[in-house]
Design a protein around this motif. Structure first.
Motif, short mmCIF file in Angstrom:
data_model
loop_
_atom_site.label_atom_id
_atom_site.label_comp_id
_atom_site.label_asym_id
_atom_site.label_seq_id
_atom_site.Cartn_x
_atom_site.Cartn_y
_atom_site.Cartn_z
N TYR A 172 20.75 0.95 3.64
CA TYR A 172 20.15 2.49 4.07
C TYR A 172 19.02 2.67 3.63
N ALA A 173 18.10 2.05 2.70
CA ALA A 173 16.80 2.18 2.37
C ALA A 173 15.98 1.10 2.81
N THR A 174 16.00 0.74 4.07
CA THR A 174 15.12 -0.43 4.54
C THR A 174 13.54 0.09 4.89
N PRO A 175 13.48 1.12 5.62
CA PRO A 175 12.15 1.67 6.13
C PRO A 175 11.52 1.95 5.05
N THR A 176 9.94 1.43 5.02
CA THR A 176 9.17 1.49 4.15
C THR A 176 8.25 2.79 4.21
N PRO A 177 8.06 3.63 2.98
CA PRO A 177 7.29 4.72 3.09
C PRO A 177 5.87 4.70 3.59
N VAL A 178 5.30 5.64 3.75
CA VAL A 178 3.58 5.73 3.91
C VAL A 178 3.22 6.79 2.85
N ILE A 179 1.91 6.27 2.49
CA ILE A 179 1.46 7.17 1.42
C ILE A 179 -0.14 7.44 1.56
N GLU A 180 -0.49 8.41 1.33
CA GLU A 180 -2.08 8.98 1.27
C GLU A 180 -2.35 9.78 0.04
N ALA A 181 -3.44 10.41 -0.22
CA ALA A 181 -3.68 10.99 -1.27
C ALA A 181 -3.08 12.36 -1.18
#
Length: 408
Positions: free
Chosen positions: A114-123
């Motif tokens: 249920y937690a397969t999508p990877t996050p996206v991060i920026e400042a």
């Protein structure tokens, strides 16, 4: 002298910033390239700087910004979905926050989570995605929710997997479900919908099981024009990322596609989730199936993991444990080697070496080239479903149960 110093300062800052962040699935350029990062040749317990247990079950890859590592997890039954932030220096958990609770989540295949999508991060911000359950933007300083969306509906049928990508102020996400199939662009500041496009694909069936996919998009530039390339079941569509207009479509059969498309040598390389792939020239318009497919192939094509392009060869590790190098111009197999086990995580290139990570915990290090050259084969942990991250000269690995930081 002042001008020269300014140029040098900007250059150093740019290189350092690039090396210190791994902001999305498959890294800063979305293709598994980690430049000249100096990683250990053999990855085993002797080079583990720290190891942190991660509760629950999640196949999302770690993303990194500065000294923060972010990833998601969930209970195996999907009743709780959480986000974690881990300190890169110590491995200590800084934030561990439940973002959503579900009384009766939809079915998720045991091979998925249920937690397969990877996050996206920026400042200052991290964007968390749990498929149709939740998309949220969090403040990286305190893990507080800035905005969230719970109204983007889709029956994933086997659980969510597509990861969001961030480009030009927009968060792009594909929802290729059993019931509906569309791509959406959200305003990264507010979460509001900028555009939403239903998939204009002739699937050739009304069976939703054969219409679903789990791909992550990729923004490329062709002849000065940006293209948002998004594979689905049966076909791949390239959109204008500014407004969502369709630029070209290529049909290639398949379903359950999960690999991120790769762009290089003037071609887009697409795997279809069912063991075959195509190389497409991305300079066409409309349906380019009959005009712009440069080559297609089926031999030992990965169903889950993404590909890697290094020094004029196309590499992949397949579900059945075979590592392959192809000529990207023709699709011809240059060499194949049975490494054993199975691969779901995507390989990376760093410091002149290719690293591949099996679901059983084997880590294969090979030297790129016209012949197969194995540099090391080691074992670590209980297996890898998530793809790795690389920052500076550090390798960050998520196994099925732990997060590792590897360093010489």
């Amino acid at each position: 002298m002042r001008s020269t110093a300014a140029v040098l300062l900007v250059t150093v800052f740019t290189v350092t910033s690039f090396a210190s962040n791994w902001p999305e699935f498959r890294g800063p350029s979305g293709d598994g390239q980690a430049g000249d990062a100096d990683l250990p040749v053999a990855i085993d317990d002797s080079v583990v700087k720290w190891k942190t247990p991660i509760h629950g079950k999640g196949w999302s890859s770690p993303v990194v910004w500065g000294e923060q590592i972010w990833l998601t997890t969930a209970t195996e039954d999907g009743t709780k979905m959480s986000v974690l932030c881990v300190d890169r220096k110590s491995g200590a958990i800084v934030h561990d926050k439940v973002l959503m609770e579900n009384e009766s989540p939809a079915f998720c295949h045991p091979m998925n989570s249920y937690a397969t999508p990877t996050p996206v991060i920026e400042a200052g911000r991290v964007y968390i995605h749990f498929g149709s359950y939740l998309t949220a933007c969090l403040d990286t300083a305190n893990a507080e929710v800035i905005w969230k969306r719970e109204d983007l509906e889709c029956d994933h049928h086997r659980g969510p997997a597509s990861s969001p990508i961030l480009h030009d102020g927009k968060l792009f996400i594909a929802y290729d479900g059993y019931d509906v199939q569309y791509v959406v662009a959200l305003d990264k500041e507010t979460g509001e919908t900028v555009w939403k496009k239903e998939r204009q694909i002739d699937y050739g069936t009304n069976d939703g099981d054969r219409m679903k996919a789990y791909c992550t998009g990729h923004v490329i530039t062709v002849n000065g024009q940006e293209q948002l390339v998004y594979p689905s079941a049966v076909a791949t569509i390239a959109y204008d990322p500014s407004g969502g207009d369709t630029l070209w479509t290529v049909y290639h059969e398949g379903m359950n596609a999960s690999a991120r498309p790769l762009y290089g040598d003037g071609l887009v390389f697409i795997t279809n989730g069912m063991g075959s792939m195509v190389a497409v020239r991305p300079d066409g318009k409309g349906d380019v199936t009959g005009t712009h497919i440069e080559w297609s192939g089926r031999k030992s094509v990965a169903k889950k993991s993404s590909q890697l392009l290094v020094d004029g060869l196309l590499y992949m590790n397949s579900d059945d444990g075979v590592v392959t190098a192809r000529d990207p111009r023709t699709g011809d197999v240059v060499w194949q080697e049975r490494a054993g086990g199975s691969f779901a995580a995507s390989p990376i290139y760093a410091g002149g070496r290719i690293y591949a990570f099996s679901t059983e915990g084997d880590i294969l290090t090979i030297k790129p080239g016209q012949d197969y050259q194995e540099l090391a084969k080691t074992k670590l942990g209980d297996g890898f479903m998530a793809s790795p991250a690389v920052v500076d000269d550090q390798l960050i690995l998520r196994s099925k149960s732990h997060l590792y930081l590897i360093e010489r």
